[in-house]
Design an enzyme around this catalytic site. Sequence first.
Site, PDB file in Angstrom:
ATOM      1  N   GLY A  74      11.833   3.357   2.432  1.00  0.00           N
ATOM      2  CA  GLY A  74      12.155   2.418   1.351  1.00  0.00           C
ATOM      3  C   GLY A  74      10.964   2.218   0.417  1.00  0.00           C
ATOM      4  O   GLY A  74      11.128   2.104  -0.799  1.00  0.00           O
ATOM      5  N   ASP A  75       9.776   2.181   0.986  1.00  0.00           N
ATOM      6  CA  ASP A  75       8.571   2.004   0.158  1.00  0.00           C
ATOM      7  C   ASP A  75       8.360   3.217  -0.744  1.00  0.00           C
ATOM      8  O   ASP A  75       7.951   3.079  -1.908  1.00  0.00           O
ATOM      9  CB  ASP A  75       7.336   1.804   1.048  1.00  0.00           C
ATOM     10  CG  ASP A  75       7.507   0.637   2.001  1.00  0.00           C
ATOM     11  OD1 ASP A  75       8.219  -0.321   1.635  1.00  0.00           O
ATOM     12  OD2 ASP A  75       6.940   0.683   3.105  1.00  0.00           O
ATOM     13  N   ALA A 103       0.839  -1.209   0.000  1.00  0.00           N
ATOM     14  CA  ALA A 103       0.000   0.000   0.000  1.00  0.00           C
ATOM     15  C   ALA A 103       0.870   1.254   0.000  1.00  0.00           C
ATOM     16  O   ALA A 103       0.568   2.231  -0.694  1.00  0.00           O
ATOM     17  CB  ALA A 103      -0.913  -0.016   1.222  1.00  0.00           C
ATOM     18  N   THR A 146      19.635  -0.168  -2.051  1.00  0.00           N
ATOM     19  CA  THR A 146      19.470   1.062  -1.281  1.00  0.00           C
ATOM     20  C   THR A 146      20.432   1.012  -0.093  1.00  0.00           C
ATOM     21  O   THR A 146      20.674  -0.044   0.491  1.00  0.00           O
ATOM     22  CB  THR A 146      18.022   1.225  -0.795  1.00  0.00           C
ATOM     23  OG1 THR A 146      17.623   0.032  -0.099  1.00  0.00           O
ATOM     24  CG2 THR A 146      17.076   1.459  -1.965  1.00  0.00           C
ATOM     25  N   THR A 166       9.962   5.305   8.887  1.00  0.00           N
ATOM     26  CA  THR A 166       9.072   4.226   8.440  1.00  0.00           C
ATOM     27  C   THR A 166       8.558   4.530   7.030  1.00  0.00           C
ATOM     28  O   THR A 166       8.032   5.615   6.783  1.00  0.00           O
ATOM     29  CB  THR A 166       7.858   4.096   9.392  1.00  0.00           C
ATOM     30  OG1 THR A 166       8.318   4.074  10.728  1.00  0.00           O
ATOM     31  CG2 THR A 166       7.068   2.831   9.098  1.00  0.00           C
TER      32      THR A 166
HETATM   33  O1  RIB Z   1       7.989  -0.499   5.231  1.00  0.00           O
HETATM   34  C1  RIB Z   1       7.167   0.006   6.247  1.00  0.00           C
HETATM   35  C2  RIB Z   1       5.960  -0.845   6.397  1.00  0.00           C
HETATM   36  O2  RIB Z   1       6.361  -2.103   6.849  1.00  0.00           O
HETATM   37  C3  RIB Z   1       4.967  -0.331   7.439  1.00  0.00           C
HETATM   38  O3  RIB Z   1       3.992   0.540   6.906  1.00  0.00           O
HETATM   39  C4  RIB Z   1       4.406  -1.607   8.013  1.00  0.00           C
HETATM   40  O4  RIB Z   1       3.064  -1.810   7.718  1.00  0.00           O
HETATM   41  C5  RIB Z   1       5.266  -2.723   7.474  1.00  0.00           C
HETATM   42  O5  RIB Z   1       4.618  -3.419   6.507  1.00  0.00           O
END
Ligand code: RIB
Length: 304
Positions: free
Chosen positions: A244-245, A42, A212, A241
């Site tokens: 990386g995403d 997500a 990364t 948090t």
């Molecule tokens: O990469 C961060 C994510 O890792 C968080 O949002 C958490 O839900 C885990 O999945």
Amino acid sequence: MSKVLVVGSINMDLVAQVDQFPRLGETLFGQSFATHHGGKGANQAVAAARLGAEVTMIGRVGDDAFGQELKTSLAAEGINTEWISSSANTASGIAMITLAGSDNAIIVVPGANADLTPADVIAAESAFLAADVVIAQLESPLATIEMAAQLAQRHGKPFILNPAPAMPLSAELLKQITLLTPNEFELSIALGTPENAWQAALQHYPGQILMTAGQDGAWYTNAAGELQQQESFAVHAVDTTGAGDTFNGALAAFWHLGLSEASRLACAAGALSVTRAGAQGGMPTLAELNAFLDGVQGKTGDEK
Ligand code: RIB
């Protein structure tokens, strides 16, 4: 902007802010508690959508209040949620996040994410046809991710895999990946190589791995096999948090610009993402990213 298909996880993040991480067996008072929308899949979908990409997501939530809220929030970000289904009598995925300073420790309980099957991916085959690039992570069952890689390959679509959380990958899956985006630890686990052998690994897979490296930015080899570094951008970190995403979502959104430019923009987006609380809270819009890059133009070295 690329049309991005994300296959992956959707979590509610339960975040406790503390002064320091507890030791084993220790009970500590926290300073604050918050819930944030998260999950690596997500998060990548939201990062790409905020940057203007047309995003479709394949995933699963539970039939609980978290599930409804998470799906609604993805739709509100402009993400196509047609292929996000709800598992009956199942809790949505959650992540228990302890935040000390800007560092975190995370426990993920997959819940409905564990129900995302290869059949769910096959049912969404039309989404593969419509995509320019497909991206996935490893918070969903490996067989499902392997099916996504197969479908991407069958339809000639680039497949980016962010191998987080770390796990060993089969030679078969590695062959189907266009770009693997691990950190140093994830790279060694994915390939079964020693942690300090990352340069050799990158040279063994020219153009196929982008590693990364936090404050050192990102490393990859170009088609000629030469090691390249994309430097990071210095910011004041509030919450790392989802950095990386954000990097991965941006990389997919800017895929059409080529690896060098896409990784520069992804590093900038990742840097911006840590300046606000929550995995998705600091993810920039395209306008915010451009304004940030305008601000660092002309600055060099440590000033960037
Ligand atoms: O990469 C961060 C994510 O890792 C968080 O949002 C958490 O839900 C885990 O999945």
